[in-house]
Design an enzyme around this catalytic site. Structure first.
Site, PDB file in Angstrom:
ATOM      1  N   ARG A 118       0.853  -1.187   0.000  1.00  0.00           N
ATOM      2  CA  ARG A 118       0.000   0.000   0.000  1.00  0.00           C
ATOM      3  C   ARG A 118       0.886   1.232   0.000  1.00  0.00           C
ATOM      4  O   ARG A 118       1.902   1.277   0.719  1.00  0.00           O
ATOM      5  CB  ARG A 118      -0.908   0.035   1.237  1.00  0.00           C
TER       6      ARG A 118
ATOM      7  N   GLU B  36      -3.164   7.509  -4.444  1.00  0.00           N
ATOM      8  CA  GLU B  36      -3.761   6.762  -5.553  1.00  0.00           C
ATOM      9  C   GLU B  36      -5.203   7.198  -5.830  1.00  0.00           C
ATOM     10  O   GLU B  36      -5.944   7.368  -4.867  1.00  0.00           O
ATOM     11  CB  GLU B  36      -3.781   5.273  -5.154  1.00  0.00           C
TER      12      GLU B  36
ATOM     13  N   HIS C  23      -0.876  -0.220  -9.755  1.00  0.00           N
ATOM     14  CA  HIS C  23      -1.529  -1.143  -8.803  1.00  0.00           C
ATOM     15  C   HIS C  23      -2.076  -2.384  -9.527  1.00  0.00           C
ATOM     16  O   HIS C  23      -3.277  -2.682  -9.469  1.00  0.00           O
ATOM     17  CB  HIS C  23      -2.645  -0.419  -8.038  1.00  0.00           C
TER      18      HIS C  23
END
Ligand code: DGY
Length: 313
Positions: free
Chosen positions: A232, A261, A279
């Site tokens: 993350r 993000e 991602h």
């Protein structure tokens, strides 16, 4: 009614429709107002990591809500205590994406260490070149390099298995599941940062791991080292990372996840020593079928009165 916030794979959409009435979103994440409005009256919600499932959302869904099934192993997008308080089950998708995420981690480790994108850019720029003994030198993984795995859970272990095939020595931070007899040395974070040539992050994002890799942590790493993050974005202080990459505190990074993000810090885009992907750690066709299928199976479990197979709370 089952609210599916974003389109799942075709197979999973057919499976969820077989469970009852479905309200389905599209390919893109719904705007917040739409998310709240469409959740109203749902018994189950299937969501992705792009939706913030907090008290406001749970209240908007209302008292019929029994389960929120996240199509991800990470669930930092969900306020689990708020769900528990309201008697709502939360589920995630552990186990089915370990291999795919570990594969992408190795791709980033290899690309960042061996300057694959520098080579690609050189050729595409049509710059004249010729083989040379000093050309595009990078980090030799198989010449005794050490990989430090922060978060030695399922995905961290899958990375370690692959890395052993590259002759990397493995260090890892302590985890709740102690290692078996595999060759790994468990060390504290500072020791791992100091001794590793590649540091790869595989811990969840929690208040305790936010900015775990900050200026101080980066300063402990070797100037020749590579940082890889497929976990993350918030685990890394991106501003500190940009400075470290610019000033040679570390050599390179491979990033699949970002703090803001889907925005990516523009400074990262300017740096030649960063390999970035959007991602896509779990973005394999088989893996995505399994993730979506597991989320729908959790919904089926709860709606039929059974315990969900991969509960979070
Ligand atoms: C997860 O499952 O948490 C991943 O980040 C999504 O690919």
């Amino acid at each position: 009614m089952i609210y599916v916030t974003r389109l799942l794979t075709d197979t999973a959409m057919a499976q969820v429709r077989a469970l009852g009435e479905v309200r389905a979103g599209g390919d893109d994440p719904p705007a917040r107002a739409e998310l709240l409005e469409r959740a109203e009256g749902a018994r189950a919600v299937v969501c992705t990591l792009t939706e913030r499932i907090d008290a406001e959302f749970l209240d908007a869904a209302g008292p019929r809500l029994e389960v929120v099934a996240n199509v991800a192993v990470g669930y930092d997008n969900i306020d689990v205590p708020a769900a528990t308080e309201r008697g709502v089950r939360v589920t995630n998708t552990p186990g089915v994406l370990d291999g795919a995420t570990a594969d992408l981690t190795m791709a980033l480790i290899l690309a960042a260490s061996r300057r694959v994108l520098d080579g690609d850019r050189l050729l595409r720029s049509r710059t004249p070149w010729v083989w040379g003994p000093r050309m595009l030198l990078g980090l030799d993984l198989s010449a005794g390099a050490t990989l430090g795995i922060v978060g030695y859970g399922r995905i961290g272990r899958a990375v370690a298995r692959r890395a052993r095939a590259f002759d990397l020595k493995i260090l890892a931070t302590p985890s709740s599941a102690p290692p078996g007899d595999e060759p790994v040395e468990i060390v504290d974070l500072d020791t791992l940062l100091e001794r590793s040539d590649v540091v790869s992050l595989h811990c969840p994002l929690t208040p305790g791991t936010r900015h775990l890799i900050d200026e101080r942590a980066l300063a402990r790493m070797k100037p020749t080292s590579v940082l890889v993050n497929t976990a993350r974005g918030g685990i890394v202080d991106e501003r500190a990372l940009v400075t470290a990459l610019r000033t040679g505190v570390i050599a390179a990074a491979g990033l699949d996840v970002f703090e803001g993000e889907p925005s990516v810090n523009p400074a990262l885009l300017e740096l030649g020593n960063v390999v970035i992907t959007p991602h896509i750690g779990s973005a394999g066709t088989v893996t995505r079928e399994r993730m979506c299928g597991l989320a729908v199976a959790n919904v089926a479990d709860v709606l039929s009165g059974a315990a969900p197979r991969t509960p979070v709370n």
